[in-house]
Scaffold this active site. Structure first.
Site, PDB file in Angstrom:
ATOM      1  N   TYR A   1      36.045   8.560  23.915  1.00  0.00           N
ATOM      2  CA  TYR A   1      36.655   9.893  23.822  1.00  0.00           C
ATOM      3  C   TYR A   1      35.671  10.886  23.219  1.00  0.00           C
ATOM      4  CZ  TYR A   1      37.132   8.046  19.120  1.00  0.00           C
ATOM      5  OH  TYR A   1      36.857   7.476  17.912  1.00  0.00           O
TER       6      TYR A   1
ATOM      7  N   ASN B   1      45.422   9.169  11.280  1.00  0.00           N
ATOM      8  CA  ASN B   1      45.961  10.444  11.763  1.00  0.00           C
ATOM      9  C   ASN B   1      46.946  11.019  10.762  1.00  0.00           C
ATOM     10  OD1 ASN B   1      46.251   9.777  15.378  1.00  0.00           O
ATOM     11  ND2 ASN B   1      44.469   9.960  14.056  1.00  0.00           N
TER      12      ASN B   1
ATOM     13  N   SER C   1      31.203   4.059  10.926  1.00  0.00           N
ATOM     14  CA  SER C   1      31.646   3.567  12.230  1.00  0.00           C
ATOM     15  C   SER C   1      32.696   4.467  12.862  1.00  0.00           C
ATOM     16  CB  SER C   1      32.186   2.143  12.096  1.00  0.00           C
ATOM     17  OG  SER C   1      33.281   2.105  11.202  1.00  0.00           O
ATOM     18  N   GLY C   2      32.994   5.607  12.243  1.00  0.00           N
ATOM     19  CA  GLY C   2      33.870   6.586  12.878  1.00  0.00           C
ATOM     20  C   GLY C   2      35.289   6.639  12.374  1.00  0.00           C
TER      21      GLY C   2
ATOM     22  N   HIS D   1      42.020  12.747   9.558  1.00  0.00           N
ATOM     23  CA  HIS D   1      41.902  14.019  10.270  1.00  0.00           C
ATOM     24  C   HIS D   1      43.254  14.463  10.812  1.00  0.00           C
ATOM     25  CE1 HIS D   1      42.200  12.451  14.436  1.00  0.00           C
ATOM     26  NE2 HIS D   1      41.428  11.442  14.049  1.00  0.00           N
TER      27      HIS D   1
ATOM     28  N   GLY E   1       0.787  -1.230   0.000  1.00  0.00           N
ATOM     29  CA  GLY E   1       0.000   0.000   0.000  1.00  0.00           C
ATOM     30  C   GLY E   1       0.814   1.272   0.000  1.00  0.00           C
TER      31      GLY E   1
ATOM     32  N   CYS F   1      41.164   5.812  13.296  1.00  0.00           N
ATOM     33  CA  CYS F   1      41.257   6.817  12.238  1.00  0.00           C
ATOM     34  C   CYS F   1      42.657   6.850  11.628  1.00  0.00           C
ATOM     35  CB  CYS F   1      40.922   8.200  12.792  1.00  0.00           C
ATOM     36  SG  CYS F   1      39.189   8.398  13.256  1.00  0.00           S
TER      37      CYS F   1
END
Length: 378
Positions: free
Chosen positions: A290, A328, A303-304, A308, A209, A326
């Site tokens: 953190y 770095n 997921s982060g 950066h 629908g 990450c």
């Protein structure tokens, strides 16, 4: 003499008036056959279907489709004046009246009238997309479509999503859940490819629908081929643009307890300044989480995982992996990535010691082998 006269008479008849009287008479002009695609009293008509009036052995002279307010719905007659089709979309849960008149080859007019009701949806679904209209994307960007209601008829939904490219590129759909489907080619996009995403869902049923809310057209172009190759053992990121190495940067990836997943990432979004918050993906502060302000962050996964700036780990960059996952970089290198990368650019991660990147984590689409992708995951 009678026999001779009989023969003579027969011969004259074959070439004279008697022969003319035996030829077939010309066909009579035909009456028009007027057909309305929707029968009188039809219900639950999809607004996405065309309303058509057709005349055979004649021509249409007047076609009027009126909405509940009595206003005529716009339509178009073909050059032969044998078919009329509405060009203005119909509304949901409304009553329309169609009146058509045509004249046949015999010169006699015929009129037919039909009244019908369009369907009342249980609810509507809007389809958003990534990338956005007018954007320039990287060679790894999948075309993502997000329904805001669950889709039960996935095959029908795919038929409502049309992708055209210049030059032509073959590709396929793959469903990540009941609301999200992506389309990509077998290999990365070629630089310069022009892509148009046609969302043709209005008036169409996707099951249970649920009907489409709005049609959309999204255009995007593939930019330069930017690929960042990150090696967790060498602790370096090598950036190539259109196949040429343009920069090599020291990095520090995830420490052994938070090893960066390996595989092919697609850059998603960037932030000049942001708070890296582990609680957004389930890691509480009391469990080693953190909340850290960072600059020049480019998201690689949901997921982060980000590129950066990490001035606090410059001494480790190029030497060992100390991050929470990450990549770095020094402030200078992070700013360079921020300025010289775009959504859809590729990041490959190897030798990090981490698990394989999940296909559903961000745009992990290239983690799915092509022979599996083309099956659709419906």
């Amino acid at each position: 003499m009678i026999l001779i006269a009989g023969c003579s008479g027969t011969g004259a008849g074959e070439n004279g008036a008697a022969g003319s009287s035996s030829s077939a008479p010309p066909p009579l002009p035909k009456p028009v056959t007027l057909t309305l695609a929707l029968n009188d009293g039809a219900g639950d008509v999809s607004p996405g279907l065309p309303v058509i009036a057709t005349a055979a052995d004649g021509k249409l002279t007047e076609v009027v489709l009126t909405n509940p307010e009595g206003k005529a719905v716009e339509g178009k007659l073909n050059e032969e004046k044998t078919q009329w089709t509405n060009t203005e979309p119909l509304g949901y849960s409304k009553t329309y009246k169609l009146s058509a008149t045509a004249v046949g080859e015999d010169g006699k007019p015929q009129t037919k009238v039909s009244s019908f009701n369009t369907v009342k949806p249980r609810t509507l679904t809007y389809v958003s997309t990534n990338p956005q209209d007018g954007s320039t994307i990287g060679i790894g960007q999948p075309l993502a479509f997000y329904f805001d209601e669950p889709v039960t008829d996935k095959v029908a939904a795919e038929q409502m999503l049309e992708i055209t490219t210049e030059p032509k590129v073959e590709g396929a759909f793959y469903w990540f859940n009941k609301k999200e489907v992506h389309w990509r080619p077998q290999n990365y996009w070629a630089t310069g490819t022009k892509i148009t995403m046609h969302v043709k869902v209005y008036g169409k049923h996707v099951g249970d629908g649920i009907y489409g809310q709005e049609d959309r057209v999204i255009k995007t172009t593939v930019g330069d081929a930017v690929v960042h190759e990150a090696d967790g053992q060498a602790h370096q990121v090598v950036t190539k643009v259109n196949g040429q190495v343009v920069r090599t940067m020291p990095t520090s990836m995830g420490k052994p307890a938070d090893a960066t997943p390996t595989g092919t990432y697609v850059l998603m979004e960037k932030h000049a300044h942001m708070i890296m918050d582990s609680t957004t993906y389930g890691l509480a502060l009391e469990n080693g989480g953190y909340k850290t302000p960072v600059d020049w962050a480019f998201r690689m996964s949901n997921s982060g995982i980000f590129f950066h700036s990490a001035p606090w780990s410059v001494g480790d960059q190029g030497r060992r992996n100390v991050s929470h996952g990450c990549l770095n970089l020094s402030p200078e290198n992070a700013k360079w990535v921020f300025d010289n990368s775009k959504q859809g650019d590729i990041v490959t991660v190897k030798n990090s010691g981490g698990p394989a990147l999940e296909s559903w984590d961000g745009f992990g689409d290239w983690q799915v082998p092509w022979d599996q992708w083309v099956k659709g995951n419906r």
